[in-house]
Design a protein around this motif. Sequence first.
Motif, short mmCIF file in Angstrom:
data_model
loop_
_atom_site.label_atom_id
_atom_site.label_comp_id
_atom_site.label_asym_id
_atom_site.label_seq_id
_atom_site.Cartn_x
_atom_site.Cartn_y
_atom_site.Cartn_z
N LEU A 169 0.87 -1.17 0.00
CA LEU A 169 0.00 0.00 0.00
C LEU A 169 0.91 1.22 0.00
CD1 LEU A 169 -2.85 1.19 0.21
CD2 LEU A 169 -2.64 1.01 2.70
N VAL A 170 0.74 2.09 -0.99
CA VAL A 170 1.53 3.31 -1.12
C VAL A 170 0.64 4.47 -0.71
CG1 VAL A 170 2.78 4.81 -2.73
CG2 VAL A 170 2.85 2.31 -3.03
N ILE A 171 1.14 5.30 0.22
CA ILE A 171 0.35 6.42 0.75
C ILE A 171 1.21 7.68 0.74
CG2 ILE A 171 -1.00 7.29 2.70
CD1 ILE A 171 -1.20 4.39 3.70
N VAL A 172 0.60 8.81 0.40
CA VAL A 172 1.25 10.11 0.55
C VAL A 172 0.51 10.85 1.65
CG1 VAL A 172 1.79 12.33 -0.52
CG2 VAL A 172 2.04 10.22 -1.84
N TYR A 173 1.26 11.29 2.65
CA TYR A 173 0.73 12.11 3.74
C TYR A 173 1.25 13.52 3.60
CZ TYR A 173 -0.36 7.71 6.15
OH TYR A 173 -0.86 6.48 6.48
N VAL A 174 0.51 14.47 4.19
CA VAL A 174 0.94 15.87 4.23
C VAL A 174 0.78 16.38 5.65
CG1 VAL A 174 -1.30 16.86 3.59
CG2 VAL A 174 0.80 18.10 3.05
N THR A 175 1.66 17.32 6.05
CA THR A 175 1.57 17.93 7.36
C THR A 175 1.97 19.39 7.28
OG1 THR A 175 2.25 17.74 9.69
CG2 THR A 175 3.94 17.33 8.03
N VAL A 176 1.49 20.16 8.24
CA VAL A 176 1.94 21.54 8.39
C VAL A 176 2.63 21.73 9.73
CG1 VAL A 176 0.23 22.53 6.83
CG2 VAL A 176 -0.30 22.32 9.26
N ASP A 177 2.52 20.73 10.63
CA ASP A 177 3.05 20.89 11.99
C ASP A 177 3.93 19.73 12.47
OD1 ASP A 177 1.19 18.87 12.41
OD2 ASP A 177 -0.15 20.11 13.64
N LEU A 178 4.19 18.74 11.64
CA LEU A 178 5.00 17.57 11.98
C LEU A 178 4.37 16.72 13.09
CD1 LEU A 178 8.57 19.14 11.83
CD2 LEU A 178 7.42 17.79 10.08
N THR A 179 3.10 16.94 13.34
CA THR A 179 2.39 16.19 14.37
C THR A 179 1.17 15.49 13.79
OG1 THR A 179 3.10 17.75 16.06
CG2 THR A 179 1.26 16.34 16.63
N SER A 180 0.36 16.23 13.08
CA SER A 180 -0.85 15.65 12.47
C SER A 180 -0.59 15.40 11.00
CB SER A 180 -2.06 16.56 12.68
OG SER A 180 -1.80 17.84 12.16
N TRP A 181 -1.09 14.26 10.51
CA TRP A 181 -0.85 13.83 9.14
C TRP A 181 -2.18 13.61 8.44
CZ3 TRP A 181 4.20 14.01 8.01
CH2 TRP A 181 5.10 13.97 9.07
N THR A 182 -2.29 14.14 7.22
CA THR A 182 -3.49 13.97 6.41
C THR A 182 -3.12 13.17 5.17
OG1 THR A 182 -4.34 16.10 7.17
CG2 THR A 182 -5.31 15.19 5.16
N GLU A 183 -3.92 12.16 4.88
CA GLU A 183 -3.67 11.35 3.68
C GLU A 183 -4.09 12.13 2.44
OE1 GLU A 183 -5.56 7.36 1.85
OE2 GLU A 183 -4.75 7.13 3.88
N VAL A 184 -3.18 12.18 1.46
CA VAL A 184 -3.44 12.87 0.20
C VAL A 184 -3.92 11.89 -0.85
CG1 VAL A 184 -2.39 14.24 -1.65
CG2 VAL A 184 -1.70 14.62 0.73
#
Length: 186
Positions: free
Chosen positions: A124-139
């Motif tokens: 499973l390949v996933i790209v995550y994004v963050t703005v705070d290095l704490t919470s991650w959102t799946e793209v």
Amino acid sequence: YSSTIFAPFGHAVWRYDGIVNGTNQFTDLGFTIGNNLFPSTTMPPGLMRIERWVLYAGHTVYLGVTPDSRGHEWTPVGLYKATALDTAQRLALPSGAVAWDLLVGSDGRLYVLANIPINSTQHLVIVYVTVDLTSWTEVLRFTRTDGTFARSFEMLNGDFYFGLGGAGSAPPPTTGDILRVARAAL
């Protein structure tokens, strides 16, 4: 750059000390100090090193990896952030995903390419994004079923490009292929 951590040869950790008499000065911090950059990690046999480092939100964000016996290929062990040698922290991605690559997008956010092995031929390949290095959102996510997984990625004009890799002595024939996921598909 005054507190930036450098790894110019992939395995040695260096600190930039500024310019003296017109020449950049670096201090070799050695492997013992470098091991402090991988906290909360059971050190695997052999040498760990830094790969895929980026500067983000006042931190150096990087992968801790172990090289193969030839030193050309590597396997990620963890994702870390540090502002100095004594402040390194391990970062956890959702679902135990393993980070393989990092990039700071043109939107100023940090994107992390991760893989979750399902079995010997599925990933499973996933790209995550963050703005705070704490919470991650799946793209985005997709599944590879031919034994390959995404080793690297890039973003251009909102489209994602993935470099496929394989493992073992006989990697799948699609190793080396590049996949594109268009922005319109997200």
